[in-house]
Every structure is written in C-alpha cells, then in structure tokens.
Design an enzyme around this catalytic site. Sequence first.
Site, PDB file in Angstrom:
ATOM      1  N   ASN A  39      -2.717  23.866 -23.691  1.00 40.67           N
ATOM      2  CA  ASN A  39      -2.843  22.693 -22.651  1.00 40.67           C
ATOM      3  C   ASN A  39      -2.867  23.094 -21.179  1.00 40.67           C
ATOM      4  OD1 ASN A  39      -2.816  20.248 -21.385  1.00 40.67           O
ATOM      5  ND2 ASN A  39      -0.628  19.581 -22.209  1.00 40.67           N
ATOM      6  N   LYS A  98      -3.591  21.356 -18.610  1.00 36.01           N
ATOM      7  CA  LYS A  98      -3.084  20.393 -17.796  1.00 36.01           C
ATOM      8  C   LYS A  98      -4.083  20.331 -16.522  1.00 36.01           C
ATOM      9  CE  LYS A  98       1.380  20.651 -19.642  1.00 36.01           C
ATOM     10  NZ  LYS A  98       2.750  20.576 -19.313  1.00 36.01           N
ATOM     11  N   HIS A 107       0.792  12.670 -24.446  1.00 34.25           N
ATOM     12  CA  HIS A 107       1.514  13.571 -23.921  1.00 34.25           C
ATOM     13  C   HIS A 107       2.518  13.163 -23.129  1.00 34.25           C
ATOM     14  CE1 HIS A 107       2.817  17.064 -21.414  1.00 34.25           C
ATOM     15  NE2 HIS A 107       2.321  17.913 -22.350  1.00 34.25           N
ATOM     16  N   GLU A 146       3.746  13.616 -20.449  1.00 34.16           N
ATOM     17  CA  GLU A 146       3.361  13.423 -18.873  1.00 34.16           C
ATOM     18  C   GLU A 146       2.426  12.143 -18.693  1.00 34.16           C
ATOM     19  OE1 GLU A 146       1.835  17.360 -18.271  1.00 34.16           O
ATOM     20  OE2 GLU A 146       3.818  18.193 -18.181  1.00 34.16           O
ATOM     21  N   GLU A 152       7.603  17.771 -28.758  1.00 38.44           N
ATOM     22  CA  GLU A 152       7.730  18.252 -27.292  1.00 38.44           C
ATOM     23  C   GLU A 152       9.082  17.830 -26.726  1.00 38.44           C
ATOM     24  OE1 GLU A 152       4.017  20.145 -25.635  1.00 38.44           O
ATOM     25  OE2 GLU A 152       3.841  18.080 -25.103  1.00 38.44           O
ATOM     26  N   GLY A 199       7.657  22.381 -19.137  1.00 42.18           N
ATOM     27  CA  GLY A 199       7.583  22.967 -17.858  1.00 42.18           C
ATOM     28  C   GLY A 199       8.920  23.482 -17.232  1.00 42.18           C
ATOM     29  N   SER A 253       7.972  24.991 -23.053  1.00 38.17           N
ATOM     30  CA  SER A 253       8.362  26.371 -22.510  1.00 38.17           C
ATOM     31  C   SER A 253       8.375  27.287 -23.718  1.00 38.17           C
ATOM     32  CB  SER A 253       9.738  26.371 -21.832  1.00 38.17           C
ATOM     33  OG  SER A 253       9.770  25.465 -20.701  1.00 38.17           O
TER      34      SER A 253
HETATM   35  P1  PGA Z   1       5.056  24.214 -21.117  1.00 38.01           P
HETATM   36  O1  PGA Z   1       4.121  22.723 -21.501  1.00 38.01           O
HETATM   37  O2  PGA Z   1       4.778  25.073 -22.335  1.00 38.01           O
HETATM   38  O3  PGA Z   1       4.575  24.304 -19.597  1.00 38.01           O
HETATM   39  O4  PGA Z   1       6.472  23.872 -21.033  1.00 38.01           O
HETATM   40  C1  PGA Z   1       4.105  22.489 -22.817  1.00 38.01           C
HETATM   41  C2  PGA Z   1       3.254  21.178 -22.737  1.00 38.01           C
HETATM   42  O5  PGA Z   1       3.612  20.176 -21.833  1.00 38.01           O
HETATM   43  O6  PGA Z   1       2.346  21.079 -23.621  1.00 38.01           O
END
Ligand code: PGA
Length: 249
Positions: A9, A11, A95, A97, A167, A173, A213
């Site tokens: 992803n 983003k 997601h 976010e 998640e 993140g 992460s």
């Molecule tokens: P990250 O994000 O690996 O940077 O923690 C995962 C995601 O949001 O899909």
Amino acid sequence: MRKRIIAGNWKMNKSVTEAAELARAVVEGMKTATETEVVLCPPFTDLTAVAAVIQGTPVGLGAQNLHWEEKGAYTGEVSAAMLLSAGCTHVIIGHSERRQYFGETDESVNRKVKTALKAGLIPIVCVGETLAERQADETAAVVERQVRAALEGLTDAQVAGLVIAYEPVWAIGTGVVATTEQAQEVHAFIRALVGKLCSESVAAALRIQYGGSMKPDNAGQLLAQKDIDGGLIGGASLDARSFLDIVYA
Ligand code: PGA
C-alpha cells in the site's frame, strides 16, 4: 492450502515516474518463482504506469479506494469500472486512514465491497482497533462489528474470494508491531467469526492479511502463524528491497 498474499500500500507516495521505477524494481526482483501472490497498490494517478510495467508478470494491481456508484456527478471519486480499465485486479477498502480522516463508515465499506465484487475486483477489506479500543478491551467487539458490517449481504462464495486485512491502528506507520500472539489471536477470531457468519469451509478458504509495521525482520515470524496469510505493507513497500524481503520471507 491458502495462497499467501503480500500487498504494498503505497498510500500518497510516488510520482508517475517514481511509481514505474519502483514497480520495475519489484518485477525484476521477483525473478525467483514464488507461491506468494503479490499486489502493488499505488495512488490512482500511478495505476496505468504501474499496469504497463507489470503487464505479463504475475504481479497484481490494486487501488486504494473506490466509489460505490457506477458513474455520475461525484467529483473526485473513481469507479470500479475505471479501476478495471486502468488494469486493477484488487482494491483496498476501509483502510483505517480512510475511516479516520475521510469519513469512511462501516456502511460505506459494505457498499464499496459489494460494488467491487460485482465488478470482479478482489476487495482487501481493512479492519482493526485503535489503541484506546485495545486498552479498553474492546478489540474483539470492534473487529466483530467491522467484519459483520463489511460482509453484510454477501454470499458465501463472495466472502471466500475476498481478503480481510487485520490492521491494528496503533501499529500502522508507528513502528510498533503487534506481537505474533496478539496478531494470531485476532486472525483466529476473525476466521472463527466468518465460520459462524458463513461456513467452516468459507472460513478455511478466507485469506487474512496482517498490516501494521510489517518489515523484513518481523515478517517471517508473523507469516508463520497459522491464521496469518499475508501482509498489507505500508512503509516497507516503498522500497523494492524491503518489500521483496517480505515477499520472500
Ligand atoms: P505500515 O502501514 O506498514 O506503514 O504500518 C500498513 C498499512 O497501513 O497498510
């Protein structure tokens, strides 16, 4: 046997040129055969450029969102048909976010999942609790609510064909990764829930990714868990080497 699925992803990162370069590096790094299904999810503006690079390779293409309507006056939105025409096979839906910053709700997630399935796109449906919810011991309740809502009205065959990404929001993140036990526990919970909502065979076929992460140094351990069938990778997918290290973990 469930086929492992690793998705990157990206983003809101990468220009068209940078996206094509990263996709090329991933494709070139995948010369060794792998049983793992690999999907790249760049921003909308990069989809066609990445599609051109991955054409004829086993790498799949996913978008990060879609709108539930087929077409019309929805400024700024992108439809399932547009994603298909850009070469997408998958689409990330719900997601955290998008839930957190852009008003995505359980209801809109469900509408989007139905639209994606109808169009023949494979939804990667994201669920997960916030830190406050985990600390309040609400993880199971939150994840159950999100999974039930997302799958509402789907047939067993539709559920068996989609992907759920667990998640934990507090791990996205942040560099904080769920322990293998914490992740496995929620994955097993989701599988058991789908067993109740659909059937044991659907639950057994369903692929559940872990996201939050996931990095080359923790991927092996996470992916070795019985109910963890892949990863949705954010930060570590922006670099071909670290993404490929997870693919081959
Ligand atoms: P990250 O994000 O690996 O940077 O923690 C995962 C995601 O949001 O899909």
